[in-house]
Scaffold this active site. Structure first.
Site, PDB file in Angstrom:
ATOM      1  N   GLU A  17       0.823  -1.207   0.000  1.00 45.91           N
ATOM      2  CA  GLU A  17       0.000   0.000   0.000  1.00 45.91           C
ATOM      3  C   GLU A  17       0.857   1.257   0.000  1.00 45.91           C
ATOM      4  O   GLU A  17       0.480   2.273  -0.596  1.00 45.91           O
ATOM      5  CB  GLU A  17      -0.958  -0.044   1.192  1.00 45.91           C
TER       6      GLU A  17
ATOM      7  N   GLU B 197      -3.688  -9.439   4.313  1.00 42.04           N
ATOM      8  CA  GLU B 197      -4.251  -9.042   5.603  1.00 42.04           C
ATOM      9  C   GLU B 197      -5.391  -9.936   6.074  1.00 42.04           C
ATOM     10  O   GLU B 197      -5.542 -10.178   7.282  1.00 42.04           O
ATOM     11  CB  GLU B 197      -4.735  -7.589   5.554  1.00 42.04           C
TER      12      GLU B 197
END
Length: 260
Positions: free
Chosen positions: A114, A134
């Site tokens: 990210e 995640e």
């Protein structure tokens, strides 16, 4: 003996390299590293001798994402490394005004990917793994990947990455346009600097305006675009560098940019 900075800074011409420097933790982001990167980006923007930034990681790879140990020890959501006004990593919600290139070796995973996606261009070495795992640890990619991946990859591939937690390679990401350059292992920084040097040859005001417009134009209709673009048009086309660029072209010489 003083500790090494969490972000190392190196200047190569007009290109500044920012190296995430928690190699023993695979450059996992805690609040200290996030604040250090945010401060480094502010300094990059304020430095007239810098036109392009390159973000890379020390040690084994780019970044493994959020420091999960710090997350647990800090009590969960309140311990997320999200500096106010900047978001995860000091970059996810507010980047730099100047162009940023992520130079990725071996892996950029979870929040690490990210952070790379928060840059404007990505250079990755052969075989580099890019993923958002995640959901495998009870979370989801909450630092922008679920916004940015569907804009850069086919919907089905972005969805598969998010739901399966499986990474893709740099080669697959390049095939679909998410990665700009795939390079030999160990060469990501050098290739990113070469790309940055090419950008730095252009007028700084025009480059910054182009970045801002492209990053913010999604969702703006064609009819609304012209009014949306107008402030940047007035700023750049009325600048001294606009006259310098046209003059240099007519005189068949390199322009001397003053960023004004």
């Amino acid at each position: 003996m003083s500790e090494e900075p969490l972000v190392l800074v190196e200047q190569r011409g007009y290109v500044q390299i920012l190296t995430l420097n928690r190699p023993d933790a695979m450059n996992a982001f805690n609040m200290a590293l996030s604040e250090a990167l945010g401060d480094a980006l502010d300094a990059l923007d304020a430095n007239p001798d810098v036109r392009v930034g390159v973000i890379t990681g020390a040690g084994r790879g780019f970044s493994a994402g959020m420091d999960l140990k710090a997350f647990v020890e800090g009590g969960g959501i309140d311990a997320m490394p999200n500096p106010a006004g900047r978001g995860f990593g000091g970059i996810a919600e507010r980047s730099a005004a100047k162009p940023l290139i992520a130079a990725v070796e071996r892996f950029a995973l979870a929040g690490g990917l990210e952070v790379a996606l928060s840059c404007d261009l990505i250079v990755a070495s052969e075989g580099t793994m890019l993923g958002i795992p995640e959901v495998g640890v009870g979370l989801f990619a909450g630092a922008g990947a679920l916004l940015r991946l569907p804009r850069q990859l086919p919907y089905s591939l972005a969805m598969e990455m998010a739901l399966t937690a499986e990474p893709i390679t740099a080669e697959v990401a390049h095939q679909h346009g998410m990665v700009n350059r795939v390079c030999p292992k160990g060469e990501a920084v050098n290739v990113a600097v070469e790309l940055g040097e090419r950008i730095a040859r252009n007028a700084p005001k025009g480059v910054r305006a182009s970045k801002a417009l492209i990053r913010n134009v999604l969702g703006v209709s064609e009819d609304d675009f012209w009014a949306f673009q107008q402030p940047a048009l007035e700023d750049v086309f009325a600048s001294a560098d606009a006259i310098e660029g046209a003059t240099a072209f007519a005189e068949r010489r390199d322009p001397n940019w003053e960023d004004r």
